[in-house]
Design a protein around this motif. Structure first.
Motif, PDB file in Angstrom:
ATOM      1  N   GLY A 173     106.987  37.257  85.419  1.00 35.17           N
ATOM      2  CA  GLY A 173     106.784  36.323  84.315  1.00 35.17           C
ATOM      3  C   GLY A 173     105.966  36.874  83.158  1.00 35.17           C
ATOM      4  O   GLY A 173     106.164  36.469  82.007  1.00 35.17           O
ATOM      5  N   ILE A 177     106.668  36.755  78.863  1.00 38.95           N
ATOM      6  CA  ILE A 177     105.779  36.200  77.835  1.00 38.95           C
ATOM      7  C   ILE A 177     105.366  37.256  76.820  1.00 38.95           C
ATOM      8  O   ILE A 177     105.471  37.038  75.603  1.00 38.95           O
ATOM      9  CB  ILE A 177     104.534  35.570  78.501  1.00 38.95           C
ATOM     10  CG1 ILE A 177     104.945  34.329  79.309  1.00 38.95           C
ATOM     11  CG2 ILE A 177     103.486  35.194  77.446  1.00 38.95           C
ATOM     12  CD1 ILE A 177     103.844  33.747  80.158  1.00 38.95           C
ATOM     13  N   SER A 194     107.722  26.442  73.755  1.00 39.56           N
ATOM     14  CA  SER A 194     107.996  25.350  74.685  1.00 39.56           C
ATOM     15  C   SER A 194     109.395  25.479  75.285  1.00 39.56           C
ATOM     16  O   SER A 194     109.594  25.343  76.495  1.00 39.56           O
ATOM     17  CB  SER A 194     107.855  23.998  73.982  1.00 39.56           C
ATOM     18  OG  SER A 194     108.132  22.943  74.873  1.00 39.56           O
ATOM     19  N   TYR A 196     111.211  28.250  75.383  1.00 40.44           N
ATOM     20  CA  TYR A 196     111.328  29.487  76.158  1.00 40.44           C
ATOM     21  C   TYR A 196     110.703  29.336  77.542  1.00 40.44           C
ATOM     22  O   TYR A 196     111.255  29.820  78.535  1.00 40.44           O
ATOM     23  CB  TYR A 196     110.680  30.660  75.410  1.00 40.44           C
ATOM     24  CG  TYR A 196     110.934  31.991  76.094  1.00 40.44           C
ATOM     25  CD1 TYR A 196     112.195  32.586  76.032  1.00 40.44           C
ATOM     26  CD2 TYR A 196     109.923  32.648  76.790  1.00 40.44           C
ATOM     27  CE1 TYR A 196     112.438  33.799  76.672  1.00 40.44           C
ATOM     28  CE2 TYR A 196     110.159  33.854  77.418  1.00 40.44           C
ATOM     29  CZ  TYR A 196     111.419  34.429  77.355  1.00 40.44           C
ATOM     30  OH  TYR A 196     111.662  35.630  77.991  1.00 40.44           O
ATOM     31  N   THR A 197     109.566  28.669  77.634  1.00 42.41           N
ATOM     32  CA  THR A 197     108.957  28.464  78.947  1.00 42.41           C
ATOM     33  C   THR A 197     109.791  27.516  79.808  1.00 42.41           C
ATOM     34  O   THR A 197     109.789  27.623  81.035  1.00 42.41           O
ATOM     35  CB  THR A 197     107.512  27.947  78.833  1.00 42.41           C
ATOM     36  OG1 THR A 197     107.470  26.817  77.950  1.00 42.41           O
ATOM     37  CG2 THR A 197     106.581  29.035  78.310  1.00 42.41           C
ATOM     38  N   MET A 200     112.212  29.852  81.302  1.00 40.87           N
ATOM     39  CA  MET A 200     111.582  30.625  82.366  1.00 40.87           C
ATOM     40  C   MET A 200     111.493  29.825  83.661  1.00 40.87           C
ATOM     41  O   MET A 200     111.790  30.334  84.751  1.00 40.87           O
ATOM     42  CB  MET A 200     110.178  31.075  81.939  1.00 40.87           C
ATOM     43  CG  MET A 200     110.144  32.163  80.888  1.00 40.87           C
ATOM     44  SD  MET A 200     108.438  32.563  80.406  1.00 40.87           S
ATOM     45  CE  MET A 200     107.754  33.168  81.965  1.00 40.87           C
ATOM     46  N   ALA A 251     100.572  30.157  76.198  1.00 37.32           N
ATOM     47  CA  ALA A 251     101.932  30.261  76.738  1.00 37.32           C
ATOM     48  C   ALA A 251     101.903  30.375  78.260  1.00 37.32           C
ATOM     49  O   ALA A 251     102.720  29.751  78.958  1.00 37.32           O
ATOM     50  CB  ALA A 251     102.643  31.468  76.130  1.00 37.32           C
ATOM     51  N   SER A 252     100.950  31.158  78.783  1.00 36.55           N
ATOM     52  CA  SER A 252     100.813  31.280  80.238  1.00 36.55           C
ATOM     53  C   SER A 252     100.492  29.931  80.863  1.00 36.55           C
ATOM     54  O   SER A 252     101.076  29.546  81.884  1.00 36.55           O
ATOM     55  CB  SER A 252      99.710  32.291  80.583  1.00 36.55           C
ATOM     56  OG  SER A 252     100.076  33.604  80.235  1.00 36.55           O
ATOM     57  N   PHE A 255     103.584  27.607  80.752  1.00 34.66           N
ATOM     58  CA  PHE A 255     104.540  27.989  81.792  1.00 34.66           C
ATOM     59  C   PHE A 255     104.030  27.593  83.171  1.00 34.66           C
ATOM     60  O   PHE A 255     104.766  27.038  83.992  1.00 34.66           O
ATOM     61  CB  PHE A 255     104.790  29.497  81.739  1.00 34.66           C
ATOM     62  CG  PHE A 255     105.517  30.032  82.944  1.00 34.66           C
ATOM     63  CD1 PHE A 255     106.852  29.720  83.161  1.00 34.66           C
ATOM     64  CD2 PHE A 255     104.858  30.838  83.874  1.00 34.66           C
ATOM     65  CE1 PHE A 255     107.523  30.199  84.285  1.00 34.66           C
ATOM     66  CE2 PHE A 255     105.514  31.319  84.992  1.00 34.66           C
ATOM     67  CZ  PHE A 255     106.850  30.997  85.209  1.00 34.66           C
TER      68      PHE A 255
END
Length: 358
Positions: A173, A177, A194, A196-197, A200, A251-252, A255
């Protein structure tokens, strides 16, 4: 006496054919699993015994599979591995051992392990494609080949027992990112973070469900680290003071929150499953924010070279700037932690979450 690592890379020696190689891997797994299953009437939750640890993911848990791929994403040369037993650069992206080596569950010596992981891969298929490494789909295909060989060797019933009682670890992951999203203007034009996660998490969920469909029941999924605090990301997005990059850490977190919710949902949906969300974000960030409590002195750069950009082929034994004592550093290169960091984080994760697998 140091405990010898039992984690094997899957791809093996270049001179060995795929067919012969998978036979060798299956032999090790079958022998350990047979002894476990028949030497013990049942798995003992208190001893936490499992037939095998089977690993999928990226460079954090790659013990050397990329050595045998046509990619620049390798770590099979010094100074990588200088603190590994024997001082051997095995292909692990660290000065020594990586998390899968420590994830031994404190169980019987009969436990064996195999890793299909490939450095630079991710949930996003494009992460692996750009670097010509094994995507999660590729890793799953290898795992299916392993299951077929098991069935040929010991039959369907024993194979089913081995597969269902083994423990699975998924760790990836961070490349998605840092590289596939923040490192790609094209991706950022297509998606916001938002969306893109969400992708994922969908990829992660699909992978877990595919493992389940193949018979896996105990599946641990490691969340994303504080990506903005990686030395390379501090350099690229941390400003003049090289602070942790706030947007990447956000972002982490985004996700991770979505992943945790989705895994909890899968646990309810998939019968007899033990799908465990393994949090490394908090213990990792705690080490970064409170380094002296664990004996660290350097948190914002890696040990190798300047510690700001060196990773893989850029981290060489010829660099005079490489530190002498990696145990004082949280990071080994600009992207990967030191063995000491891995050991501390894995210990905390197991203390908190090991019982959830049983």
């Amino acid at each position: 006496m140091k405990k010898r690592s039992k984690m094997k890379c899957f791809l093996g020696n270049e001179s060995i054919s795929y067919s012969k190689l998978i036979n060798i891997v299956v032999y090790y797994i079958v022998m350990a699993s047979y002894l476990h299953i028949h030497g013990h009437a049942k798995i003992n939750p208190e001893e936490k015994q499992v037939p095998a640890l089977i690993v999928f993911g990226d460079s954090i848990v790659d013990p050397g599979n990329n050595n045998y791929l046509a990619t620049i994403g390798k770590a099979n040369f010094l100074p990588y591995g200088r603190d590994f037993p024997g001082g051997i650069p095995t292909g692990r992206y660290s000065n020594g051992k990586v998390p899968s080596d420590f994830f031994d569950l404190q169980i019987s010596d009969l436990l064996t392990g195999v890793s299909f992981a490939s450095g630079v891969s991710g949930y996003d298929p494009s992460s692996a494609k750009l670097e010509n490494v094994l995507s999660l789909e590729d890793q799953l295909k290898l795992f299916k080949g392993y299951i077929n060989k098991l069935e040929t060797t010991v039959g369907e019933n024993t194979t089913s027992t081995i597969i269902s009682q083994s423990l699975y670890l998924v760790c990836t992951g961070s490349n998605d990112i840092t590289n596939s999203f923040f490192g790609s203007p094209i991706t950022r034009l297509q998606y916001d973070i938002s969306t893109y996660t969400d992708l994922m998490v969908n990829w992660a969920s699909s992978f877990v469900q595919e493992l389940y469909a193949l018979g896996a029941r105990r599946i641990g999924v490691i969340n994303a680290p504080p990506c903005g605090c990686l030395p390379s990301q501090r350099l690229l997005h941390g400003g003049l003071l090289r602070a942790c990059a706030e947007e990447e850490n956000k972002a982490s977190i985004l996700f991770n929150n979505k992943l945790s919710f989705q895994l909890a949902s899968l646990n309810q949906k998939l019968a007899k499953s033990r799908i465990v969300y393994l949090d490394i974000y908090k213990p990792f960030l705690n080490l970064i924010n409170n380094p002296s409590q664990s004996g660290f002195e350097v948190v914002d750069r890696g040990c190798c070279g300047t510690g700001n950009i060196e990773v893989s082929v850029l981290c060489t034994k010829l660099d005079p700037g490489t530190c002498q004592d990696a145990s004082k550093y949280i990071f080994w290169d600009s992207f990967h932690p030191t063995e000491t960091t891995y050991r501390l984080i894995v210990h905390e994760v197991l203390q908190k979450s090991l019982g959830d697998f049983f």
